[in-house]
Design a protein around this motif. Structure first.
Motif, PDB file in Angstrom:
ATOM      1  N   GLY A 104      -2.644  -6.634 -20.526  1.00  0.00           N
ATOM      2  CA  GLY A 104      -4.079  -6.518 -20.228  1.00  0.00           C
ATOM      3  C   GLY A 104      -3.914  -6.032 -18.769  1.00  0.00           C
ATOM      4  N   ALA A 105      -4.417  -4.653 -18.275  1.00  0.00           N
ATOM      5  CA  ALA A 105      -4.895  -4.750 -16.992  1.00  0.00           C
ATOM      6  C   ALA A 105      -6.688  -5.956 -16.994  1.00  0.00           C
ATOM      7  N   THR A 106      -6.376  -6.418 -15.587  1.00  0.00           N
ATOM      8  CA  THR A 106      -7.918  -6.559 -15.599  1.00  0.00           C
ATOM      9  C   THR A 106      -9.120  -5.736 -14.118  1.00  0.00           C
ATOM     10  N   PRO A 107     -10.298  -6.232 -14.469  1.00  0.00           N
ATOM     11  CA  PRO A 107     -11.064  -5.688 -13.407  1.00  0.00           C
ATOM     12  C   PRO A 107     -10.968  -5.293 -12.347  1.00  0.00           C
ATOM     13  N   THR A 108     -10.572  -3.985 -11.957  1.00  0.00           N
ATOM     14  CA  THR A 108     -10.629  -3.762  -9.969  1.00  0.00           C
ATOM     15  C   THR A 108     -11.341  -4.013  -9.424  1.00  0.00           C
ATOM     16  N   THR A 109     -11.472  -4.048  -7.824  1.00  0.00           N
ATOM     17  CA  THR A 109     -12.440  -4.201  -7.330  1.00  0.00           C
ATOM     18  C   THR A 109     -12.854  -2.403  -6.652  1.00  0.00           C
ATOM     19  N   ALA A 167      13.415   3.251  -9.383  1.00  0.00           N
ATOM     20  CA  ALA A 167      14.275   1.959  -8.867  1.00  0.00           C
ATOM     21  C   ALA A 167      14.631   1.104  -8.631  1.00  0.00           C
ATOM     22  N   LEU A 168      13.399   0.424  -8.504  1.00  0.00           N
ATOM     23  CA  LEU A 168      13.137  -1.559  -7.289  1.00  0.00           C
ATOM     24  C   LEU A 168      12.881  -2.469  -8.621  1.00  0.00           C
ATOM     25  N   ASP A 169      12.869  -3.452  -8.365  1.00  0.00           N
ATOM     26  CA  ASP A 169      12.717  -4.723  -9.124  1.00  0.00           C
ATOM     27  C   ASP A 169      11.129  -5.100  -8.879  1.00  0.00           C
ATOM     28  N   ALA A 170      10.554  -5.965  -9.953  1.00  0.00           N
ATOM     29  CA  ALA A 170       9.390  -6.265  -9.858  1.00  0.00           C
ATOM     30  C   ALA A 170       8.800  -6.655  -8.411  1.00  0.00           C
ATOM     31  N   GLN A 171       9.511  -8.105  -7.931  1.00  0.00           N
ATOM     32  CA  GLN A 171       8.664  -8.416  -6.423  1.00  0.00           C
ATOM     33  C   GLN A 171       9.254  -7.313  -5.397  1.00  0.00           C
ATOM     34  N   VAL A 172       9.789  -6.745  -5.028  1.00  0.00           N
ATOM     35  CA  VAL A 172       9.918  -5.585  -3.942  1.00  0.00           C
ATOM     36  C   VAL A 172       9.548  -4.492  -5.031  1.00  0.00           C
ATOM     37  N   ARG A 173       8.884  -3.776  -5.876  1.00  0.00           N
ATOM     38  CA  ARG A 173       7.785  -2.717  -6.343  1.00  0.00           C
ATOM     39  C   ARG A 173       6.556  -3.235  -5.606  1.00  0.00           C
ATOM     40  N   LYS A 174       5.781  -4.638  -6.177  1.00  0.00           N
ATOM     41  CA  LYS A 174       4.920  -5.668  -5.856  1.00  0.00           C
ATOM     42  C   LYS A 174       4.396  -5.488  -3.789  1.00  0.00           C
ATOM     43  N   ASP A 175       5.260  -5.805  -3.178  1.00  0.00           N
ATOM     44  CA  ASP A 175       5.768  -5.809  -1.563  1.00  0.00           C
ATOM     45  C   ASP A 175       5.131  -4.082  -1.124  1.00  0.00           C
ATOM     46  N   LEU A 176       6.284  -3.271  -1.956  1.00  0.00           N
ATOM     47  CA  LEU A 176       6.072  -1.854  -1.275  1.00  0.00           C
ATOM     48  C   LEU A 176       4.980  -0.900  -1.853  1.00  0.00           C
ATOM     49  N   ARG A 177       3.994  -1.755  -2.724  1.00  0.00           N
ATOM     50  CA  ARG A 177       2.439  -1.499  -3.544  1.00  0.00           C
ATOM     51  C   ARG A 177       1.777  -1.432  -2.635  1.00  0.00           C
ATOM     52  N   ARG A 178       1.670  -2.196  -1.252  1.00  0.00           N
ATOM     53  CA  ARG A 178       0.591  -3.317  -0.503  1.00  0.00           C
ATOM     54  C   ARG A 178       1.602  -2.805   0.832  1.00  0.00           C
ATOM     55  N   ASP A 198      -0.647  -0.721 -13.853  1.00  0.00           N
ATOM     56  CA  ASP A 198      -1.025  -1.887 -12.278  1.00  0.00           C
ATOM     57  C   ASP A 198      -0.705  -1.365 -11.567  1.00  0.00           C
ATOM     58  N   GLU A 199       0.469  -0.024 -11.382  1.00  0.00           N
ATOM     59  CA  GLU A 199       0.751   0.457 -10.072  1.00  0.00           C
ATOM     60  C   GLU A 199      -0.431   1.249 -10.031  1.00  0.00           C
ATOM     61  N   ALA A 200      -0.606   1.963 -10.371  1.00  0.00           N
ATOM     62  CA  ALA A 200      -1.787   3.426 -10.108  1.00  0.00           C
ATOM     63  C   ALA A 200      -3.453   3.119  -9.868  1.00  0.00           C
ATOM     64  N   LEU A 201      -3.825   1.844 -10.740  1.00  0.00           N
ATOM     65  CA  LEU A 201      -5.289   0.711  -9.909  1.00  0.00           C
ATOM     66  C   LEU A 201      -4.886   0.120  -9.197  1.00  0.00           C
ATOM     67  N   GLU A 202      -4.163  -0.285  -8.812  1.00  0.00           N
ATOM     68  CA  GLU A 202      -4.058  -1.121  -7.261  1.00  0.00           C
ATOM     69  C   GLU A 202      -3.925   0.070  -5.770  1.00  0.00           C
ATOM     70  N   LEU A 203      -2.868   0.790  -6.466  1.00  0.00           N
ATOM     71  CA  LEU A 203      -3.032   1.410  -5.090  1.00  0.00           C
ATOM     72  C   LEU A 203      -4.016   2.482  -4.823  1.00  0.00           C
ATOM     73  N   SER A 204      -4.201   3.237  -6.072  1.00  0.00           N
ATOM     74  CA  SER A 204      -5.171   5.046  -5.539  1.00  0.00           C
ATOM     75  C   SER A 204      -6.375   4.377  -5.244  1.00  0.00           C
ATOM     76  N   ASP A 205      -7.119   6.046  -4.668  1.00  0.00           N
ATOM     77  CA  ASP A 205      -8.677   6.043  -4.516  1.00  0.00           C
ATOM     78  C   ASP A 205      -8.936   6.083  -5.970  1.00  0.00           C
ATOM     79  N   ARG A 206      -8.768   7.687  -6.360  1.00  0.00           N
ATOM     80  CA  ARG A 206      -8.163   8.031  -7.430  1.00  0.00           C
ATOM     81  C   ARG A 206      -7.495   8.156  -8.657  1.00  0.00           C
ATOM     82  N   VAL A 207      -7.701   8.206  -9.651  1.00  0.00           N
ATOM     83  CA  VAL A 207      -6.947   8.339 -10.805  1.00  0.00           C
ATOM     84  C   VAL A 207      -6.621   9.333 -11.886  1.00  0.00           C
ATOM     85  N   ALA A 208      -5.924  10.127 -12.057  1.00  0.00           N
ATOM     86  CA  ALA A 208      -5.782  11.320 -13.305  1.00  0.00           C
ATOM     87  C   ALA A 208      -5.350  11.022 -13.562  1.00  0.00           C
TER      88      ALA A 208
END
Length: 366
Positions: free
Chosen positions: A3-8, A188-199, A220-230
């Motif tokens: 479950g995604a939690t509210p973002t800032t 194609a990357l594992d979960a921890q590498v994905r998190k690092d590359l998102r930042r 989670d990736e879209a909500l964490e990274l983007s200015d807007r989501v389509a």
């Protein structure tokens, strides 16, 4: 997805782009059919210059097809692609000045890191090719940008997956694209590498101000990274907005359910007031909405309550703690299972009868 939690709220960036010019993109009435299957249906979307936009949706929603049409790798049956006011619909991919990063890095194994990054520049016809010294300078600047300045002479086989994806991004940026397009870049990357590359990708974007569109099915990736989501579904644009907007004010049950764990409950509306099991809830529908409706709630929009105050009843199936919160699975008496999420609840024993009160949610007409 959990479950995604509210973002800032996302801040405004206003960063000058040292790599290439930022370009706004307009998609107008785009339709595309492969064989007899319609993949995109009269889709329109504006991408602002310098923003990072996520294309989010389930498999088969049309995300990658839209990205490929923007890149010039496919052409629409109807509609137009506008780059900064210029109609690019029939412009071939070689002339669109886009950078493209795929899920699988597609690096040349026989070339060094520096040669891979410089490939797009060296491949230009002589009249458009920068001088060798300029190419070396640009490669060095990009290696500094992606924090791999000591890796110029290495080969792809000597790099980790995350490092190879950084090189792929640097190669895309080397040609000074008007637009940067990424298709499941971390898939194609594992979960921890994905998190690092998102930042890391967010930091790169903030420094370059490059107009960027990336495809993902990871909420989670879209909500964490983007200015807007389509959000796309079945070839149609369901909603576009900031991460906060699409998560807190979904326009449809499709968007709501795709963005996280959701409890679905049969309810009755009377002029917008919504009741479950004969008890009024705080959820309010559109004024005038009357009759059977679907009420949807997130796991944190349920609270344990005495039976007389509860909207739902059931027994505990399991209880476990994750990321500092207790998640309790409850088998409802109607046969469905719901998940309750709370920060101040102790572990509950399996088989314990419980009542649940709905304290928030969303309602859509059936």
């Amino acid at each position: 997805m959990n479950g995604a939690t509210p973002t800032t709220s996302r801040r405004a960036h206003g960063v000058t782009n040292p790599i290439g010019s930022s370009t706004a993109i307009r998609v107008e009435g785009l339709s595309k059919t492969f064989d007899t299957a319609a993949v995109l249906h009269d889709l329109s979307l504006d991408v602002r210059a310098g923003e990072l936009l996520a294309l989010l949706g389930p498999s088969g929603s049309g995300k990658t097809t839209l990205l490929r049409i923007i890149a010039g790798l496919d052409f629409p049956d109807r509609g137009r692609i506008i780059f900064g006011g210029d109609d690019a619909t029939q412009v071939p991919v070689q002339e669109r000045a886009v950078g493209f990063v795929f899920q699988h890095y597609a690096l040349f194994k026989h070339m060094s890191v520096a040669e891979n990054i410089a490939y797009g520049l060296n491949a230009r016809k002589r009249s458009d090719r920068p001088a060798r010294a300029e190419i070396r300078r640009r490669v060095g600047d990009l290696l500094d940008l992606i924090k791999l300045s000591g890796f110029a002479d290495r080969y792809p086989s000597q790099l980790s997956g995350g490092q190879r994806q950084r090189i792929a991004l640097a190669r895309a940026l080397a040609v000074e694209p008007r637009v940067l397009l990424l298709d499941e870049p971390f898939g194609a990357l594992d979960a921890q590498v994905r998190k690092d590359l998102r930042r890391w990708l967010r930091e790169i974007h903030d420094r370059t101000g490059q107009t960027t569109i990336f495809v993902t099915h990871d909420q989670d990736e879209a909500l964490e990274l983007s200015d807007r989501v389509a959000v796309l579904d079945k070839g149609r644009l369901e909603q576009v907005g900031t991460p906060d907007e699409v998560q807190e004010n979904p326009v449809s049950a499709t968007v709501l359910k795709f963005l996280g764990d959701t409890i679905e409950v049969e309810a009755i509306a009377q002029d917008g007031q919504v009741s479950v099991d004969g008890k009024l809830t705080p959820v309010v529908g559109k004024r005038g909405l009357t009759g059977p409706v679907k009420l949807y709630a997130r796991p944190w929009q349920l609270q344990f309550a005495e039976s007389s105050e509860a909207h739902l009843h059931g027994t505990v199936r399991s209880s476990y703690r994750t990321q500092g919160r207790q998640r309790i699975e409850v088998d409802r008496t109607e046969g469905k299972t719901v998940v309750v999420e709370a920060s101040d609840t102790a572990r509950l024993a399996a088989g314990l009868p419980v009542g649940l009160r709905i304290v928030g949610g969303y309602v859509f007409a059936e």
